[in-house]
Design an enzyme around this catalytic site. Structure first.
Site, short mmCIF file in Angstrom:
data_model
loop_
_atom_site.label_atom_id
_atom_site.label_comp_id
_atom_site.label_asym_id
_atom_site.label_seq_id
_atom_site.Cartn_x
_atom_site.Cartn_y
_atom_site.Cartn_z
N ASP A 136 -71.49 -64.64 -11.47
CA ASP A 136 -71.01 -63.29 -11.18
C ASP A 136 -70.72 -62.49 -12.44
O ASP A 136 -70.72 -63.04 -13.56
CB ASP A 136 -69.77 -63.34 -10.28
CG ASP A 136 -68.78 -64.44 -10.68
OD1 ASP A 136 -68.86 -64.93 -11.82
OD2 ASP A 136 -67.94 -64.80 -9.86
N GLU B 197 -65.10 -63.39 -1.49
CA GLU B 197 -63.73 -63.41 -1.03
C GLU B 197 -63.69 -63.82 0.45
O GLU B 197 -64.73 -63.84 1.11
CB GLU B 197 -63.13 -62.01 -1.22
CG GLU B 197 -63.12 -61.52 -2.67
CD GLU B 197 -62.06 -62.19 -3.54
OE1 GLU B 197 -61.51 -63.24 -3.15
OE2 GLU B 197 -61.76 -61.65 -4.62
N ASN C 283 -57.31 -68.14 -3.20
CA ASN C 283 -57.57 -67.78 -1.80
C ASN C 283 -58.83 -68.45 -1.26
O ASN C 283 -59.32 -68.09 -0.19
CB ASN C 283 -57.68 -66.25 -1.66
CG ASN C 283 -58.83 -65.67 -2.47
OD1 ASN C 283 -59.60 -66.40 -3.10
ND2 ASN C 283 -58.96 -64.36 -2.46
N HIS D 293 -61.85 -68.42 -2.67
CA HIS D 293 -63.14 -67.79 -2.98
C HIS D 293 -63.99 -68.68 -3.88
O HIS D 293 -63.48 -69.49 -4.65
CB HIS D 293 -62.98 -66.37 -3.56
CG HIS D 293 -62.51 -66.28 -4.97
ND1 HIS D 293 -61.74 -65.24 -5.42
CD2 HIS D 293 -62.69 -67.08 -6.06
CE1 HIS D 293 -61.48 -65.40 -6.71
NE2 HIS D 293 -62.05 -66.51 -7.12
C1 F6R Z 1 -65.96 -67.35 -12.00
C2 F6R Z 1 -65.83 -67.26 -10.55
C3 F6R Z 1 -64.53 -67.49 -9.83
C4 F6R Z 1 -63.63 -68.52 -10.49
C5 F6R Z 1 -62.33 -68.67 -9.71
C6 F6R Z 1 -61.38 -69.65 -10.37
O1 F6R Z 1 -67.28 -67.12 -12.40
O2 F6R Z 1 -66.78 -66.98 -9.90
O3 F6R Z 1 -64.80 -67.85 -8.50
O4 F6R Z 1 -64.30 -69.74 -10.55
O5 F6R Z 1 -61.70 -67.44 -9.59
O6 F6R Z 1 -60.99 -69.14 -11.60
P1 F6R Z 1 -60.16 -69.99 -12.66
O7 F6R Z 1 -61.03 -71.11 -13.07
O8 F6R Z 1 -59.87 -69.04 -13.78
O9 F6R Z 1 -58.93 -70.45 -11.94
#
Ligand code: F6R
Length: 242
Positions: free
Chosen positions: A67, A142, A135, A137
């Site tokens: 992303d 989301e 959450n 995701h």
């Molecule tokens: C990152 C992404 C997100 C993260 C998620 C966890 O490319 O797509 O889904 O993997 O938000 O983030 P961290 O690892 O910072 O807790």
């Protein structure tokens, strides 16, 4: 789902590195789906260290990131483009043309998302690395994103904006509100999936991913339907598991 509980973040990164190293050793032109955020940083450090010390080569490796924020210039310090280059790509011998990250400042964002999905389908992911949001995701998909979604433009929830404000001077007004993200169906096409999570903040999402109902209210729950998922989590993230 193969759930591996480890002591801490360092051990999580080491176990993840073993899996990635095995994969790229067995297939030197593997197509890797990569993630940003805090969870994979330790893994990327080990990949860089190994490249420097043992000369593991990424010459023929192809990568696709999950992303990218919409609306930030590519070289903004908080883009995932910048993150990936600083944490990994600038320190290994991957070819720039083999690196794919959605362009969040493209003039036609919808066309960019479509082209990204087409490139993904052509390349076929051997592996996808995932973090998980508090959450549930995955990527920026989301809660209530349809399970059949493909790469597209997504709106970030308030919770994700809050979670990510720490990277934007703790100011939620500076956090972009949209992103381009691989869809859930795009992620599920990867042959092998590795999820990394650490810390208490992830415990509920991990519980839902492993034991919960497969439901769009918790995007990561879909991973129960994939036949090759490894989850590496520290004791805190695992604390709610049965
Ligand atoms: C990152 C992404 C997100 C993260 C998620 C966890 O490319 O797509 O889904 O993997 O938000 O983030 P961290 O690892 O910072 O807790």
């Amino acid at each position: 789902m193969n759930v591996i509980v480890v002591k801490d973040y360092q051990e999580m990164s080491e176990k993840a590195f073993e899996i990635v190293l095995k994969l790229i050793t067995e297939k030197n032109n593997a197509v890797l789906g990569l993630a940003t955020g805090s969870s994979p940083v330790g893994l990327y450090q080990l990949m860089v260290k190994d490249h420097q010390q043992n000369h593991t080569s990424y010459q023929d490796i192809v990568t696709f990131n999950l992303d990218e924020y919409i609306g930030l210039d590519k070289h903004h310090p908080q883009t995932y483009y910048t993150f990936m280059h600083q944490n990994l790509f600038d320190h290994i011998d991957i070819k720039p043309e083999n690196v794919h990250i959605p362009n969040g400042s493209a003039s036609d964002i919808e066309a960019e998302a479509k082209a990204y999905e087409a490139a993904l389908n052509q390349a076929q992911l051997d592996f996808q690395l995932l973090g998980i949001g508090s959450n549930g995701h995955i990527g920026f998909n989301e809660p209530y994103t349809p399970f059949d979604s493909v790469t597209g433009v997504v709106n970030l929830t308030e919770r994700t904006i809050k979670d990510n404000a720490r990277f934007f001077d703790n100011d939620i007004n500076k956090v972009p509100t949209q992103a381009i993200s691989m869809g859930i169906a795009s992620i599920m096409k990867a042959k092998k999936i590795l999820v990394l999570a650490s810390g208490l903040k992830k415990a509920d999402a991990i519980y839902g991913m492993v034991h919960g109902k497969v439901d769009e209210s918790l995007p990561a729950s879909i991973l129960q339907n994939h036949n090759d998922v490894t989850v590496i989590i520290d004791e805190q993230a695992a604390s709610k598991l049965k």
